[in-house]
Design an enzyme around this catalytic site. Structure first.
Site, PDB file in Angstrom:
ATOM      1  N   SER A   1       0.907  -1.276   0.388  1.00 41.31           N
ATOM      2  CA  SER A   1      -0.353  -0.035  -0.514  1.00 41.31           C
ATOM      3  C   SER A   1       1.076   1.114  -0.516  1.00 41.31           C
ATOM      4  CB  SER A   1      -0.895  -0.133   1.142  1.00 41.31           C
ATOM      5  OG  SER A   1      -1.837   1.105   1.526  1.00 41.31           O
TER       6      SER A   1
ATOM      7  N   TYR B   1      -0.883  -1.135  10.703  1.00 38.36           N
ATOM      8  CA  TYR B   1      -1.206  -1.545   9.754  1.00 38.36           C
ATOM      9  C   TYR B   1      -0.148  -1.387   8.699  1.00 38.36           C
ATOM     10  CZ  TYR B   1      -3.569  -1.976   5.008  1.00 38.36           C
ATOM     11  OH  TYR B   1      -3.710  -2.034   3.436  1.00 38.36           O
TER      12      TYR B   1
ATOM     13  N   LYS C   1       2.878  -3.905   6.365  1.00 34.50           N
ATOM     14  CA  LYS C   1       2.871  -4.087   5.237  1.00 34.50           C
ATOM     15  C   LYS C   1       4.069  -3.955   5.055  1.00 34.50           C
ATOM     16  CE  LYS C   1      -1.550  -4.853   3.387  1.00 34.50           C
ATOM     17  NZ  LYS C   1      -2.065  -5.985   2.930  1.00 34.50           N
TER      18      LYS C   1
HETATM   19  P1  NAD Z   1     -10.858  -7.144   2.221  1.00 28.87           P
HETATM   20  O1  NAD Z   1     -11.314  -6.788   2.971  1.00 28.87           O
HETATM   21  O2  NAD Z   1     -12.432  -6.283   1.042  1.00 28.87           O
HETATM   22  O3  NAD Z   1     -10.388  -8.002   1.340  1.00 28.87           O
HETATM   23  C1  NAD Z   1      -9.237  -9.236   1.900  1.00 28.87           C
HETATM   24  C2  NAD Z   1     -10.020 -10.420   1.865  1.00 28.87           C
HETATM   25  O4  NAD Z   1      -9.326 -10.818   3.010  1.00 28.87           O
HETATM   26  C3  NAD Z   1     -10.896 -10.698   2.971  1.00 28.87           C
HETATM   27  O5  NAD Z   1     -12.390 -11.094   1.852  1.00 28.87           O
HETATM   28  C4  NAD Z   1     -11.091 -11.081   3.490  1.00 28.87           C
HETATM   29  O6  NAD Z   1     -12.208 -12.116   4.195  1.00 28.87           O
HETATM   30  C5  NAD Z   1      -9.976 -11.861   3.525  1.00 28.87           C
HETATM   31  N1  NAD Z   1      -8.629 -12.094   4.736  1.00 28.87           N
HETATM   32  C6  NAD Z   1      -8.957 -11.340   5.451  1.00 28.87           C
HETATM   33  N2  NAD Z   1      -7.683 -12.416   6.228  1.00 28.87           N
HETATM   34  C7  NAD Z   1      -7.638 -13.298   6.042  1.00 28.87           C
HETATM   35  C8  NAD Z   1      -7.025 -15.012   6.491  1.00 28.87           C
HETATM   36  N3  NAD Z   1      -6.300 -14.686   7.970  1.00 28.87           N
HETATM   37  N4  NAD Z   1      -7.311 -15.806   5.705  1.00 28.87           N
HETATM   38  C9  NAD Z   1      -8.646 -16.168   4.519  1.00 28.87           C
HETATM   39  N5  NAD Z   1      -8.511 -14.905   4.512  1.00 28.87           N
HETATM   40  C10 NAD Z   1      -8.159 -13.886   5.397  1.00 28.87           C
HETATM   41  O7  NAD Z   1      -9.515  -5.983   1.226  1.00 28.87           O
HETATM   42  P2  NAD Z   1      -9.103  -5.633  -0.324  1.00 28.87           P
HETATM   43  O8  NAD Z   1      -9.576  -3.866   0.215  1.00 28.87           O
HETATM   44  O9  NAD Z   1      -9.856  -5.952  -1.546  1.00 28.87           O
HETATM   45  O10 NAD Z   1      -7.887  -5.259   0.748  1.00 28.87           O
HETATM   46  C11 NAD Z   1      -6.935  -6.573  -0.283  1.00 28.87           C
HETATM   47  C12 NAD Z   1      -5.473  -5.885  -0.498  1.00 28.87           C
HETATM   48  O11 NAD Z   1      -5.230  -5.316  -0.320  1.00 28.87           O
HETATM   49  C13 NAD Z   1      -5.555  -6.210   1.590  1.00 28.87           C
HETATM   50  O12 NAD Z   1      -4.026  -6.960   1.813  1.00 28.87           O
HETATM   51  C14 NAD Z   1      -5.216  -5.093   1.685  1.00 28.87           C
HETATM   52  O13 NAD Z   1      -4.386  -4.885   2.872  1.00 28.87           O
HETATM   53  C15 NAD Z   1      -4.624  -4.096   0.658  1.00 28.87           C
HETATM   54  N6  NAD Z   1      -4.813  -3.134   0.134  1.00 28.87           N
HETATM   55  C16 NAD Z   1      -5.889  -2.386  -0.108  1.00 28.87           C
HETATM   56  C17 NAD Z   1      -6.194  -1.479  -0.485  1.00 28.87           C
HETATM   57  C18 NAD Z   1      -7.913  -0.294  -0.106  1.00 28.87           C
HETATM   58  O14 NAD Z   1      -7.904   0.059  -0.613  1.00 28.87           O
HETATM   59  N7  NAD Z   1      -8.599  -1.579  -0.552  1.00 28.87           N
HETATM   60  C19 NAD Z   1      -5.341  -0.003  -0.429  1.00 28.87           C
HETATM   61  C20 NAD Z   1      -3.764  -0.812  -0.424  1.00 28.87           C
HETATM   62  C21 NAD Z   1      -3.345  -2.012  -0.009  1.00 28.87           C
HETATM   63  C1  UD1 Z   2      -6.251   5.220   3.804  1.00 23.22           C
HETATM   64  C2  UD1 Z   2      -5.775   4.554   4.711  1.00 23.22           C
HETATM   65  C3  UD1 Z   2      -4.692   3.789   4.051  1.00 23.22           C
HETATM   66  C4  UD1 Z   2      -5.174   2.938   2.630  1.00 23.22           C
HETATM   67  C5  UD1 Z   2      -5.930   3.865   2.403  1.00 23.22           C
HETATM   68  C6  UD1 Z   2      -6.557   3.129   0.744  1.00 23.22           C
HETATM   69  C7  UD1 Z   2      -6.179   5.989   6.581  1.00 23.22           C
HETATM   70  C8  UD1 Z   2      -5.626   6.628   7.384  1.00 23.22           C
HETATM   71  N1  UD1 Z   2      -5.559   5.167   5.038  1.00 23.22           N
HETATM   72  O1  UD1 Z   2      -5.846   6.094   2.995  1.00 23.22           O
HETATM   73  O2  UD1 Z   2      -4.087   2.973   4.422  1.00 23.22           O
HETATM   74  O3  UD1 Z   2      -4.450   2.199   1.831  1.00 23.22           O
HETATM   75  O4  UD1 Z   2      -7.176   3.891   3.077  1.00 23.22           O
HETATM   76  O5  UD1 Z   2      -7.734   1.946   1.138  1.00 23.22           O
HETATM   77  O6  UD1 Z   2      -7.433   5.351   7.104  1.00 23.22           O
HETATM   78  N2  UD1 Z   2     -12.231  11.553   4.087  1.00 23.22           N
HETATM   79  C9  UD1 Z   2     -13.000  11.879   4.146  1.00 23.22           C
HETATM   80  N3  UD1 Z   2     -14.757  12.050   5.231  1.00 23.22           N
HETATM   81  C10 UD1 Z   2     -15.047  10.451   5.674  1.00 23.22           C
HETATM   82  C11 UD1 Z   2     -13.501   9.455   5.167  1.00 23.22           C
HETATM   83  C12 UD1 Z   2     -12.009  10.282   3.950  1.00 23.22           C
HETATM   84  O7  UD1 Z   2     -12.880  12.968   4.109  1.00 23.22           O
HETATM   85  O8  UD1 Z   2     -15.853   9.380   5.638  1.00 23.22           O
HETATM   86  C13 UD1 Z   2     -10.481  12.195   3.705  1.00 23.22           C
HETATM   87  C14 UD1 Z   2      -9.634  11.366   4.154  1.00 23.22           C
HETATM   88  O9  UD1 Z   2      -9.574  13.168   5.035  1.00 23.22           O
HETATM   89  C15 UD1 Z   2      -8.565  11.691   2.771  1.00 23.22           C
HETATM   90  C16 UD1 Z   2      -9.063  11.643   1.575  1.00 23.22           C
HETATM   91  O10 UD1 Z   2     -10.667  11.221   2.029  1.00 23.22           O
HETATM   92  O11 UD1 Z   2      -8.353  12.773   2.294  1.00 23.22           O
HETATM   93  C17 UD1 Z   2      -9.549   9.948   1.405  1.00 23.22           C
HETATM   94  O12 UD1 Z   2      -9.306   9.035   2.582  1.00 23.22           O
HETATM   95  P1  UD1 Z   2      -9.312   7.341   2.494  1.00 23.22           P
HETATM   96  O13 UD1 Z   2     -10.548   7.314   1.774  1.00 23.22           O
HETATM   97  O14 UD1 Z   2     -10.020   7.025   3.862  1.00 23.22           O
HETATM   98  O15 UD1 Z   2      -7.967   6.835   1.702  1.00 23.22           O
HETATM   99  P2  UD1 Z   2      -6.864   7.106   2.629  1.00 23.22           P
HETATM  100  O16 UD1 Z   2      -6.465   8.436   3.782  1.00 23.22           O
HETATM  101  O17 UD1 Z   2      -6.115   7.655   1.777  1.00 23.22           O
END
Ligand code: NAD
Ligand code: UD1
Length: 335
Positions: free
Chosen positions: A124, A148, A152
């Site tokens: 991330s 978190y 990572k």
């Molecule tokens: P998500 O929560 O929708 O998906 C994660 C899945 O992993 C879920 O279905 C959950 O049930 C499963 N899971 C968690 N722990 C587990 C375990 N111990 N064994 C088996 N299954 C397990 O999240 P996502 O948004 O799809 O994110 C996927 C990956 O991408 C994560 O590693 C997250 O940290 C990373 N990531 C996500 C974002 C984002 O904004 N969505 C941003 C940066 C990185």
């Molecule tokens: C968050 C996570 C980050 C993760 C990323 C993508 C935190 C501090 N960081 O980042 O670890 O990788 O999501 O999933 O949570 N905002 C509002 N109102 C809301 C929600 C968000 O104003 O109800 C604003 C936030 O202040 C930010 C922007 O929207 O400026 C984006 O927020 P968000 O979607 O939570 O993503 P990140 O903060 O970038």
């Protein structure tokens, strides 16, 4: 290729499953549903034309991972499974270390003993902390301010050590910026449990009438309109980046790449785009800054372009239309 998707029932994993199936690969979904719903599997079957192989288990169960890899003849793993709520990770660091770090360790041990040595790791942009410069290229310093992010970074370090110990490993570290939007069918999308932590899912629930108004966290940042700026990336672009990464992993080997568009949008710009996409007003109020938030985050997409031959195709309006399409069809998420 037969590809194991840990966390394959989640938001990003489910979209990756469809993309892999459509590209002629066989995705095997491995998930314990701790943050997803079993009903996603029927949606995946409908989109892929057939039920996908599925293992309901925890990645920390090394024997279950080993069985899945062996029985399904897995050639590569995309490791999505993790917990991802920053605030929760600060309150419950051990839960995050156990699930995210313990989960990766268990997976790598299983892979080591089966001989499957190709892995794509979901990292991330959170590992860049409060960036000292934007756009952020991959050589920007890394660090962490919450558990978190720490999981990572530790995960990346495990993988680096493994690569140094044994060059037959092929490791892709993908640092995602802010994935939003849904599959064009509107059949799969982001379905956060409880109150959404992230901006776009929250706005989507305001637009559909599940929540009254958005709180804008901070209007005094050093940005053009005072609200936080992020690099939102369409989920379909993000999974295309994974397909490119898998190809490069096989052809050229290990890499570490940022996946974002290279363009930052403010909270106010996202609100405006979502109101246009949905045709509905998005009531909001200004609120204090969210602890841990930073002003501006967006990637330098150069390495992704040169190394993966990939770049994002969709803009903010596409992302909001896509999110709204899913939200409108599934106002309460998955059944
Ligand atoms: P998500 O929560 O929708 O998906 C994660 C899945 O992993 C879920 O279905 C959950 O049930 C499963 N899971 C968690 N722990 C587990 C375990 N111990 N064994 C088996 N299954 C397990 O999240 P996502 O948004 O799809 O994110 C996927 C990956 O991408 C994560 O590693 C997250 O940290 C990373 N990531 C996500 C974002 C984002 O904004 N969505 C941003 C940066 C990185
Ligand atoms: C968050 C996570 C980050 C993760 C990323 C993508 C935190 C501090 N960081 O980042 O670890 O990788 O999501 O999933 O949570 N905002 C509002 N109102 C809301 C929600 C968000 O104003 O109800 C604003 C936030 O202040 C930010 C922007 O929207 O400026 C984006 O927020 P968000 O979607 O939570 O993503 P990140 O903060 O970038």
């Amino acid at each position: 290729m037969n590809v194991l998707l840990t966390g394959g029932a989640g938001y990003i994993g489910s979209h990756m499953a469809v993309a892999l199936a459509q590209a002629g690969h066989l995705p095997v979904v491995f998930d314990n549903f701790c943050n997803s719903k079993p009903s996603v599997m029927a949606r995946l079957a409908a989109l892929c034309g057939d039920a996908l192989p599925f293992v309901e288990a925890d990645v920390r169960d090394t024997a279950a991972v080993l069985r899945a890899i062996t029985e399904r003849r897995i050639e590569a793993v995309v490791h999505f499974a993790a917990l991802k709520a920053v605030g929760e990770s600060v309150a419950k660091p051990l839960l995050y270390f156990e699930n995210n770090v313990g989960g990766l360790l268990s997976l790598l041990q299983a892979m080591q003993s089966t001989g499957c040595r190709q892995i794509v790791f979901s990292s991330s942009a959170v590992v860049y902390g409060d960036p000292s410069r934007v756009p952020i290229s991959e050589d920007h310093a890394v660090g962490y301010t919450n558990a978190y992010a720490q999981t990572k970074l530790v995960g990346e370090q495990f993988l680096e050590a493994l690569l140094q110990s044994d060059p037959s490993w092929r490791v892709a570290v993908l640092r995602y910026f802010n994935p939003v939007g849904a599959h064009p069918s509107g059949q799969i999308g982001e379905d956060p449990s409880g109150i959404p932590n992230n901006l776009v899912p929250y706005i989507a629930q305001v637009a559909v009438g599940r929540r009254d108004r958005l709180q804008v966290f901070g209007s005094d940042y050093a940005t053009p309109d005072g609200t936080g700026v992020r690099d939102y990336i369409h989920i379909q672009d993000l999974v295309a980046g994974h397909l490119a990464s898998l190809r490069v992993l096989g052809e050229q080997g290990s890499h570490l790449v940022n996946l974002g568009t290279g363009k930052g949008y403010s909270v106010m710009e996202v609100i405006g785009a979502y109101a246009r996409a949905s045709g509905r007003p998005i009531p909001y109020e200004m609120a204090p800054r969210r602890p841990g938030d930073v002003a501006t985050v967006f990637t330098d997409p150069t390495r992704a372009q040169s190394l993966l031959g990939w770049q994002a195709q969709f803009g903010l309006d596409d992302m909001c239309r896509s999110s709204w399409h899913w939200q409108q069809q599934n106002p309460n998420g998955y059944p």
